[in-house]
Design a protein around this motif. Structure first.
Motif, mmCIF file in Angstrom:
data_model
loop_
_atom_site.group_PDB
_atom_site.id
_atom_site.type_symbol
_atom_site.label_atom_id
_atom_site.label_comp_id
_atom_site.label_asym_id
_atom_site.label_seq_id
_atom_site.Cartn_x
_atom_site.Cartn_y
_atom_site.Cartn_z
ATOM 1 N N THR A 265 24.948 -95.244 7.462
ATOM 2 C CA THR A 265 26.127 -95.870 7.622
ATOM 3 C C THR A 265 25.993 -97.106 7.766
ATOM 4 O OG1 THR A 265 26.606 -95.492 9.858
ATOM 5 C CG2 THR A 265 27.422 -93.729 8.387
ATOM 6 N N GLY B 77 33.672 -97.382 7.379
ATOM 7 C CA GLY B 77 33.526 -98.420 6.439
ATOM 8 C C GLY B 77 33.546 -99.599 7.194
ATOM 9 N N LEU C 276 34.037 -94.537 4.806
ATOM 10 C CA LEU C 276 32.981 -94.234 3.906
ATOM 11 C C LEU C 276 33.093 -92.900 3.180
ATOM 12 C CD1 LEU C 276 29.848 -94.851 3.162
ATOM 13 C CD2 LEU C 276 29.399 -93.740 5.132
#
Length: 387
Positions: free
Chosen positions: A299, A324, A336
């Motif tokens: 991430t 995100g 995400l």
């Protein structure tokens, strides 16, 4: 696309008076001016549309032609049919005529005065410096998480020797002896009088007693300036940042323009951006997809774990909320979306091939229901075609 009716553009009746036209135009021009809407191309088109409509309807001759022939009155192909022909003036010139002052696009001083409450700029006095544009490339992670950058740009800056005044130290300005402070001179030729800008003071009405030796009286010199920029998290390609007062220095001590930095974000080897959401593809093995597993995936801020359930098919998407990119205004995050793809083994050795063949022999039609359903449908289709 067909052009809209000029009266409709300004929102007035067809018998509107000149005062009503001007009032309607001012309202539209202020609302849609590009300086008030720097990132809205639609607003700029509406501003131009309103300026064109006002120019046509404010002129009695053009208005009469428009009322009779419509937009064809201004089409060069229609001149022989009574049209006036010719094009329209720059919309910023129309804006200047109505509001006064310097209306040039991309940093209008008039527009700043309208909303900042300042006085109109004296064309013969100190002049505001030009706005500048700088295109800056930044990394994907820099755009997502925010960063600080230092840029170097050559620009006209205030002269160090005269501090931007244009006059040598200890020197002052004096009234121009040629025009006696009027800024213009009048010469007579027979029965005609011709008025023109004073060539000695260039319309300012004053001259420098002793111009600065470094800048020749302009108050500016070209320098390379280093400027620090704070780039907020969540920006994207096309984001425009305004750095107030970092444009070019004004003439004769006028205010400094602004710097507009346009960002261009580089691509990332793993993540793909969709507004504030992130997309990434995660390859997994055939056994992982079949038996299920736990995976650590990347991430923006580290690793996150997702569970792959048994029988996961290629293309399955796993959503990780708030992993995100932050909204540039700071209000929440995107998500995400991790899309798994099952990698088919290649370059197998003989032992691996043998084991895979044994596995295939152990499987019946229940193991691959999608394949079984497809061929059942195909069999049914061909059976019907035979009859």
């Amino acid at each position: 696309m067909a052009k809209r009716d000029f009266y409709e553009v300004l929102g007035v009746r067809k018998d509107a008076s000149p005062e009503e036209l001007k009032k309607a135009y001012r309202k539209k021009a202020v609302k849609h001016h590009p300086d008030k809407n720097p990132d809205d191309k639609g607003a700029e088109e509406k501003f131009k549309e309103a300026s064109e409509a006002y120019e046509a309807l404010n002129d009695p001759q053009k208005r009469a032609a428009y009322d009779q022939y419509g937009h064809a009155a201004f089409d060069s192909r229609s001149r022989g049919a009574g049209g006036s022909g010719g094009g329209f003036h720059d919309p910023f010139d129309i804006f200047k005529e109505v509001f006064g002052g310097n209306s040039g696009g991309g940093g209008s001083s008039v527009f700043g005065d309208l909303f900042g409450g300042g006085d109109r700029q004296d064309p013969n006095g100190p002049q505001r410096g030009s706005d500048l544009r700088y295109d800056l490339k930044i990394g994907f992670m820099e755009a997502a998480l925010g960063c600080e950058k230092q840029i170097s740009i050559p620009k006209m800056d205030a002269c160090d020797n005269c501090n931007g005044s244009g006059a040598e130290k200890g020197s002052t300005k004096k009234t121009c002896p040629t025009c006696r402070g009027a800024g213009r001179i009048v010469s007579s030729r027979g029965i005609f009088s011709i008025q023109q800008t004073c060539p000695q003071c260039e319309g300012r009405g004053e001259i420098l007693e002793n111009p600065c030796r470094d800048c020749s009286g302009s108050g500016r010199r070209e320098k390379v300036s280093k400027i620090k920029l704070k780039i907020p998290a969540g920006v994207d390609t096309g984001t425009r940042l305004r750095s107030t007062g970092n444009g070019e220095a004004g003439l004769m001590g006028g205010p400094t323009g602004d710097l507009y930095v346009v960002l261009h974000v580089k691509s990332h080897p793993i993540f793909e951006r969709d507004e504030n959401d992130l997309l990434c593809e995660i390859p997994i093995t055939f056994p992982q997809a079949t038996l299920g597993t736990d995976l650590q995936i990347p991430t923006l801020t580290g690793q996150a774990q997702i569970r792959i359930p048994p029988g996961t098919q290629t293309g399955t998407i796993f959503r990780l909320k708030r992993k995100g990119i932050v909204h540039v205004n700071g209000r929440g995050y995107g998500d995400l979306h991790a899309r798994v793809t099952v990698e088919i083994p290649t370059k197998l050795n003989s032992t691996q091939k043998q084991k895979l063949k044994e596995f295939e022999d152990l499987c019946d039609s229940n193991v691959n229901p999608s394949i079984r359903n497809f061929f059942d449908k195909a069999k049914s289709f061909f059976h019907k075609s035979d009859h």
